[in-house]
Structures are given as C-alpha cells and as structure tokens.
Design a protein around this motif. Sequence first.
Motif: not given
Length: 130
Positions: A61-66, A72-94
């Motif tokens: 969920p977004r709080p975990v992704v953030a 922040s969760i608002a920072g995710l929204a500003r970055g265009g991330v509005t859906e749930a992400l997998t660990t793999e997707q989070i690592e790719a973003l990092k």
Amino acid sequence: MKSQQTAQTMKPATAAKKLGVYLPATPAEFQEGVVSRAELNELTANPPEWLRTLRENGPHPRPVVAAKLGVSIAGLARGGVTEALTTEQIEALKDARPEWLEKERATQAEVRKETVRIKKRNAERAASED
C-alpha cells in the motif's frame, strides 16, 4: 450479574491497514469477512504464508511504498505514483533515481530535520520553565 462481552471486530480494510498490506492482494476470504481483534493478533504473531509473501514482495500500500522510498505519501502523488507497487518496482525506482524521487527525499529530510529542531526547542523551553 456479568454482562456478555462481544468480540471486537473490524472491516477487512482496517485489518489490512493495521497489517501493512494492500487489501486487493489479500485472499478473498480475508476481504469478504470481518476480522476480530483476536484474529488480528494471531495474524500478527503467526503470519500465514500469504501474509509473509505480501509483506515481502507486495504489492504494498502507499504508506509502505512511501516509507520504503523515504518520501511522504503526498510526495508519491506528486511523483505520479498512485497505485500499489511491488518490492521489485520499488527497488527499480530506487535504482533509477528519478528527479522527483530525489527532490521528495530531500524535502522529507528537511521536514525531519525541522521536526527534530522544534522538538529540541520545545524541550529546552519546558526545561527552562521548571
């Protein structure tokens, strides 16, 4: 005369939030029922395989992704991330380190620094009043 105590229950969405998992990714029986406080405590103490897998691989969920991205969760929204992400997707973003992520991490760091400064100032004021 002793009154009967009813078991405290919660909606699946509340239980998922407390468990830190994305509700649509949970099993159907979890999504369709109600969860008692005892069941929630049992899930927390002895997570079943589906819960361990969700916590490890997502989707999160977004709080975990953030939290995993350090924004922040608002920072995710500003970055265009509005859906749930997998660990793999989070690592790719990092790894990709997009500009918005770097900016939001810097913003979050400033917010944390300011929070510490205010907490310290308030503690000093309280100490000087005593």
